[in-house]
Every structure is written in C-alpha cells, then in structure tokens.
Design an enzyme around this catalytic site. Structure first.
Site, PDB file in Angstrom:
ATOM      1  CB  CYS A 169      -0.913  -0.016   1.224  1.00  0.00           C
ATOM      2  SG  CYS A 169      -2.045   1.389   1.268  1.00  0.00           S
TER       3      CYS A 169
ATOM      4  CB  CYS B 258     -18.727  -4.914   5.730  1.00  0.00           C
ATOM      5  SG  CYS B 258     -17.893  -3.417   6.283  1.00  0.00           S
TER       6      CYS B 258
ATOM      7  CB  CYS C  75     -18.451  -0.204   9.493  1.00  0.00           C
ATOM      8  SG  CYS C  75     -17.294  -1.021  10.607  1.00  0.00           S
TER       9      CYS C  75
ATOM     10  NE  ARG D 173     -19.292  -4.491  13.108  1.00  0.00           N
ATOM     11  CZ  ARG D 173     -20.377  -5.265  12.969  1.00  0.00           C
ATOM     12  NH1 ARG D 173     -20.375  -6.495  13.449  1.00  0.00           N
ATOM     13  NH2 ARG D 173     -21.460  -4.816  12.361  1.00  0.00           N
TER      14      ARG D 173
ATOM     15  CB  CYS E 241      -0.765  -0.226   8.237  1.00  0.00           C
ATOM     16  SG  CYS E 241      -1.451  -1.453   7.115  1.00  0.00           S
TER      17      CYS E 241
ATOM     18  CB  CYS F 128      -1.635   3.779   8.158  1.00  0.00           C
ATOM     19  SG  CYS F 128      -2.731   4.380   6.856  1.00  0.00           S
TER      20      CYS F 128
ATOM     21  CB  CYS G 277     -15.117  -7.232   6.463  1.00  0.00           C
ATOM     22  SG  CYS G 277     -16.209  -7.139   7.870  1.00  0.00           S
TER      23      CYS G 277
HETATM   24  S1  SF4 Z   1      -4.251   1.009   6.922  1.00  0.00           S
HETATM   25 FE1  SF4 Z   1      -2.610  -0.028   5.755  1.00  0.00          FE
HETATM   26  S2  SF4 Z   1      -3.655  -0.849   3.959  1.00  0.00           S
HETATM   27 FE2  SF4 Z   1      -5.025   0.718   4.833  1.00  0.00          FE
HETATM   28  S3  SF4 Z   1      -4.493   2.622   3.793  1.00  0.00           S
HETATM   29 FE3  SF4 Z   1      -3.202   2.564   5.641  1.00  0.00          FE
HETATM   30  S4  SF4 Z   1      -1.270   1.589   4.955  1.00  0.00           S
HETATM   31 FE4  SF4 Z   1      -2.812   1.164   3.374  1.00  0.00          FE
END
Ligand code: SF4
Length: 322
Positions: free
Chosen positions: A52, A128, A188, A260, A59, A56, A96
């Site tokens: 990705c 979802c 959600c 949840r 993550c 974040c 999901c």
């Molecule tokens: S949480 Fe992870 S998968 Fe989702 S947008 Fe952020 S970096 Fe990408």
C-alpha cells in the site's frame, strides 16, 4: 430517540465515572437496546494484501515499512467465495472484504469486487467492504451489487490522526463517510486504541461519531497490534481497563451501535472477553486475519468455547435492518 447532542465534556464525565458505575450504566444501556446473549461474528477476507502507498504508522501493509508482508494481486473470485462459505458455515453473518490501497479505482478490479459482493450477498451474509476512498458513483454501484456496509475508520482524534497518517487527511475521511451515508449504505467507523494517543483523543473520536446523524451502525474498537517493522512497533500494550472504559463509554454514547472487538482480540483472554461483552461489545472478528496487522484472529475453537461458556447466540445477518 437517540441523543445526538453530546458535548465532549459530557462524554468525558461518563468516561471518568468510577469503574463499576460506568460498567453498570453501560450494561443497562446495552440491555435496553440489544439482546445481551447475541454476538455477531464477522470474518475479514483480505482480497488485496500489502504494497500500500499510504503511510499509516500502525500498518504492516504499507510499502514504506519492512514488515515481511508480500504484496499480492487481487484475490480470485472463486477463492474469495470459498473463504466466505467456510466462514459462514462457522457462524459468521458478516463478511468484510478489505483491500490495501489508498482508493478504489474504476477498472477491471472494481468489476471483480462488484462480483464478489454479489456472490457473497447471495450466500445470505451481510457484506461490508473496506476499500479506501471512493466516489459516490462507486458506492452506488457497490450498493446495487448488494453491499450492506462500508468501513472507513477515523482511528482517533483529528489532531492525533495527523501524527499517524500524513498521506490523507481526517477531512477526507469524513467526506468519504458522508458519501457512504448519502448512498444509504450502513456506516462502519472505528478506532485504534493504544497508538500513543491521549485519552482525550479517544473521546474526541467518539464525540465526532456522536455528532453524526444517524450514528454509525458499527464501531470497531481495535487494540493496536504493534507490528515489528512499523513505526509503532514499540508501543506498550493497551491496558484492558482502558479498553473496557472505552467500550462502556461508546455503548452509553452510541446505544444502538454494534461495538466490534477486532484487531488485538487475539491477545484477550475469555475473562476479558466476558467483561467486554458485559460492557457493551456485541461483535467479534473471527476466523480470518486483521487487515492492518495481518496476524491471525483468535481461533475458531476459542470462539466456539466462549459462545458455549457464556451461552451466547450468533447473531443472524440483517438482524438490525429496519
Ligand atoms: S491502513 Fe494499511 S492498507 Fe489501509 S491505507 Fe493505511 S497503509 Fe494502506
């Protein structure tokens, strides 16, 4: 009549109540609005893992961190359906579908996802999706395909969010939530607790949800899984008491929402689950992997033992649809 006039201070006063008073009040609200013996099982299928572009900090799927997660192409339709059937046979009533990317694009992958949504919908489960930012046309197409809910987390307060994610803004998140709501798809929207935020950040997140009309129908209260290789790898574990206080406060502020237990649940004991259900949680993510951590959820056996022990029923799909 749902109270949407919460102030931040009023939410804070609820959160600060003596522990057992808070839990009893939350339990009373839970009893008034839900079946105490019913818990929904959801299963997440990561249809596109890793690689990705977003940053974040929690993550494992961000391409910016060395977490050992390999980027995969979009999962085949047949494999998604196979996994969904297994999860439904084990008691999941909500599936999901999650993809690790910034936003949904209008291409052949989107058409495949629409097919997946229809296919799972035909199996009788709520579907979802959590596919990042999207347009109104895209959410409408997903709805036509049978989509029941769309997940888009706010994670924390607007101020703290900036320190965790810099590649998109809180306002963009809110704008996407508006589109989902406008399309008439169930919202959600959850938090991640234990990223180093202050308690006030958690309560500001809750305050933001409380001001939305209608309130989001589904609120995952995730505990951070500190994944090695991510900037948050050394974050201390969230104390169960802090998690319980947040569950109880959320139950009081958002009485109708499904709360949840998702990421971080694998480290919770049965006793901790019992307290969380007492405080107002009424759904678990099981039988799959959590999207941002890509670690196994609690095992299906563990969950089944818990359902037997607490004499819980698994909530059927669409139980809360008006
Ligand atoms: S949480 Fe992870 S998968 Fe989702 S947008 Fe952020 S970096 Fe990408």
């Amino acid at each position: 009549m749902i109270h949407t006039g919460w102030t931040f201070e009023a939410i804070k006063r609820v959160h600060e109540r003596p522990f057992f008073e808070l839990l009893s009040q939350a339990h009373a609200v839970h009893k008034e609005n839900h079946d105490l013996c019913e818990v929904q099982v959801c299963t997440l299928i990561s249809i596109k893992t890793g690689g990705c572009s977003e940053d974040c900090k929690y993550c494992s799927q961000s391409a910016r961190y060395q977490t050992g997660i390999q980027a995969t192409p979009l999962m085949e339709y047949e494999e998604v359906l196979r996994r969904a059937k297994i999860a439904i046979a084990r008691g999941a009533s909500r599936i999901c579908l999650g993809a690790a990317w910034r936003q949904l694009r209008e291409n052949s992958q989107f058409n495949e996802i629409l097919k997946m949504v229809s296919g799972i919908c035909a199996l009788g489960a709520e579907v979802c999706c959590t596919l990042g930012m999207l347009t109104f046309e895209q959410i409408e197409k997903l709805k036509e395909a049978g989509l029941y809910a769309y997940n888009h987390n706010l994670d924390s307060s607007e101020n703290f969010y900036k320190t965790i994610i810099t590649t998109r803004s809180y306002q963009e998140r809110l704008a996407t939530l508006d589109l989902v709501e406008k399309a008439g798809v169930s919202v959600c929207c959850g938090a991640i607790l234990g990223m180093g935020e202050e308690i006030d950040d958690r309560l500001e997140f809750l305050h933001t949800l409380s001001l939305r009309t209608p309130h989001p129908e589904s609120v995952p209260l995730n505990k951070l899984t500190a994944v090695p290789g991510t900037p948050l790898e050394n974050q201390p574990k969230l104390a169960i008491w802090e998690h319980l206080r947040m569950i109880a406060t959320t139950r009081i502020v958002l009485p109708k929402a499904t709360i949840r237990l998702s990421a971080g649940r694998d480290t919770m004991t049965k006793e901790q689950h019992a307290l969380a259900f007492f405080a107002g949680a009424n759904s678990i993510h099981g039988g799959g992997i959590h999207l941002t951590a890509v670690v196994p959820t609690a095992t299906v056996d563990f969950d089944d033992e818990m359902f037997t022990l607490f004499q819980l029923k698994k909530r059927p799909a669409y139980a809360y649809t008006a």
